[in-house]
Scaffold this active site. Structure first.
Site, PDB file in Angstrom:
ATOM      1  N   ASN A   9       0.877  -1.179   0.000  1.00 17.94           N
ATOM      2  CA  ASN A   9       0.000   0.000   0.000  1.00 17.94           C
ATOM      3  C   ASN A   9       0.909   1.223   0.000  1.00 17.94           C
ATOM      4  OD1 ASN A   9      -1.827   2.030   0.423  1.00 17.94           O
ATOM      5  ND2 ASN A   9      -2.306   1.470   2.549  1.00 17.94           N
ATOM      6  N   LYS A  11       0.112   4.223  -0.308  1.00 16.58           N
ATOM      7  CA  LYS A  11      -0.543   5.423   0.230  1.00 16.58           C
ATOM      8  C   LYS A  11      -0.304   6.608  -0.726  1.00 16.58           C
ATOM      9  CE  LYS A  11       0.154   3.545   4.802  1.00 16.58           C
ATOM     10  NZ  LYS A  11      -0.096   3.738   6.220  1.00 16.58           N
ATOM     11  N   HIS A  94      -9.695   1.235   4.740  1.00 17.95           N
ATOM     12  CA  HIS A  94      -8.425   1.434   5.444  1.00 17.95           C
ATOM     13  C   HIS A  94      -8.665   2.379   6.626  1.00 17.95           C
ATOM     14  CE1 HIS A  94      -4.319   2.656   6.340  1.00 17.95           C
ATOM     15  NE2 HIS A  94      -3.918   1.576   5.664  1.00 17.95           N
ATOM     16  N   GLU A  96      -7.091   4.782   7.743  1.00 18.54           N
ATOM     17  CA  GLU A  96      -6.880   6.207   7.456  1.00 18.54           C
ATOM     18  C   GLU A  96      -8.118   6.817   6.801  1.00 18.54           C
ATOM     19  OE1 GLU A  96      -3.175   5.708   5.370  1.00 18.54           O
ATOM     20  OE2 GLU A  96      -2.194   5.191   7.255  1.00 18.54           O
ATOM     21  N   GLU A 165      -5.684  -4.982  10.397  1.00 19.75           N
ATOM     22  CA  GLU A 165      -4.678  -3.949  10.603  1.00 19.75           C
ATOM     23  C   GLU A 165      -4.965  -3.222  11.918  1.00 19.75           C
ATOM     24  OE1 GLU A 165      -2.726  -2.822   6.611  1.00 19.75           O
ATOM     25  OE2 GLU A 165      -4.317  -1.410   7.013  1.00 19.75           O
ATOM     26  N   GLY A 171       2.111   2.233  10.665  1.00 18.88           N
ATOM     27  CA  GLY A 171       3.069   3.319  10.512  1.00 18.88           C
ATOM     28  C   GLY A 171       3.755   3.741  11.806  1.00 18.88           C
ATOM     29  N   SER A 209       3.062  -2.228  10.315  1.00 21.31           N
ATOM     30  CA  SER A 209       4.513  -2.250  10.503  1.00 21.31           C
ATOM     31  C   SER A 209       5.134  -3.604  10.200  1.00 21.31           C
ATOM     32  CB  SER A 209       4.875  -1.777  11.919  1.00 21.31           C
ATOM     33  OG  SER A 209       4.445  -0.437  12.113  1.00 21.31           O
TER      34      SER A 209
HETATM   35  C1  PEP Z   1      -1.005   0.177   5.890  1.00 21.27           C
HETATM   36  O1  PEP Z   1      -1.124   1.383   5.779  1.00 21.27           O
HETATM   37  O2  PEP Z   1      -1.837  -0.571   5.367  1.00 21.27           O
HETATM   38  C2  PEP Z   1       0.118  -0.341   6.668  1.00 21.27           C
HETATM   39  C3  PEP Z   1       0.071  -1.573   7.074  1.00 21.27           C
HETATM   40  O3  PEP Z   1       1.147   0.549   6.909  1.00 21.27           O
HETATM   41  P1  PEP Z   1       2.559   0.217   7.608  1.00 21.27           P
HETATM   42  O4  PEP Z   1       3.045  -1.088   7.041  1.00 21.27           O
HETATM   43  O5  PEP Z   1       3.416   1.361   7.253  1.00 21.27           O
HETATM   44  O6  PEP Z   1       2.282   0.102   9.075  1.00 21.27           O
END
Ligand code: PEP
Length: 247
Positions: A9, A11, A94, A96, A165, A171, A209
């Protein structure tokens, strides 16, 4: 046995030049592991990516999709449009988008339905905040989020991808331990099994992460069928290491 799926992803990151360099490095280093690989990129770059990944096993994904098929919805992008650019997946819900765009469980479910109707596989994200985890509400939250999608999509549910998630891990550099992640994946699998006889074929990805150092242990859990990778998908060596950890 189904192949693992590693989806990046990106972003709101990238540029024409950076995308080309990243995809070329990925194609040059793609290991032989028989896993599925997808890149969910900013929609403006799908045409560029379609050319760059042509003939390879990298699939394309969008990061959102409209709940509408077409019409007066300024700024929205439809499943039919994505199909024209060879898009196989669309992330929906997601955290976000739930957090910054007010997306509700019902809207996420409707987006998943429109995606399926247009032949795009929704990657449905669910996950609890830190406050919800600390209040002991993790299961309640993820089950509520997934229930809305199951309710709206009925027997088509076996066609979706789910991504667990935990919001506190996105992040932040904090990862759910393999045991914490497996526990939630087990809950989600049971919920999917209650809804569909074909629940075993559904990919349940872990995201939060995931990196080269923790991927193998996470991906070794029985109900973790792959990863949704944010930050580490922007660096070719890191993303390639995660793909290599799917043995
Ligand atoms: C994501 O935004 O879907 C995600 C898992 O981000 P990160 O791996 O940076 O935590």
């Amino acid at each position: 046995m189904k192949k693992k799926l590693i989806a990046g992803n990106w972003k709101m990151n990238g540029s024409l030049a950076a995308n080309e360099a990243l995809v070329k490095a990925l194609l040059a280093g793609l290991p032989a592991q028989p896993c599925e690989v997808a890149l969910c990129v900013p929609a403006l770059y799908l045409a560029q990516l379609q050319t760059l990944v042509a003939g390879s096993r990298i699939e394309l994904g969008a990061q959102d999709i409209s709940m509408h098929e077409s019409g007066a919805y300024t700024g929205e992008l439809s499943g039919a449009m994505f199909k024209e650019f060879g898009v196989r997946y669309a992330i929906v819900g997601h955290s976000e988008r739930r957090q910054y765009h007010g997306e509700t469980d019902q809207l996420v479910a409707a987006k998943a339905k429109t995606a399926l109707a247009s032949g795009v596989t929704p990657i449905v994200c669910v996950g609890e905040t830190l406050a919800e985890r600390e209040a002991g509400k993790t299961e309640e939250v993820v089950k509520r989020q997934l229930a809305a999608v199951i309710h709206e999509n009925g027997h088509c549910i076996s066609e979706i991808v789910v991504a667990y998630e935990p919001v506190w891990a996105i992040g932040t550099g904090k990862t759910a331990s393999p045991e914490q992640a497996q526990q939630v994946h087990g809950v989600l699998r049971a919920q999917l099994k209650a809804a569909s006889a074909q629940a075993d074929r559904i990919h349940i990805l872990y995201g939060g992460s995931m990196n080269a150092a923790n991927a193998a242990q996470l991906l070794g859990q029985p109900d973790i069928d792959g990863g949704l990778v944010g930050g580490a998908s922007l660096k070719a060596p890191d993303f390639l290491s995660i793909i290599a950890a799917t043995t």
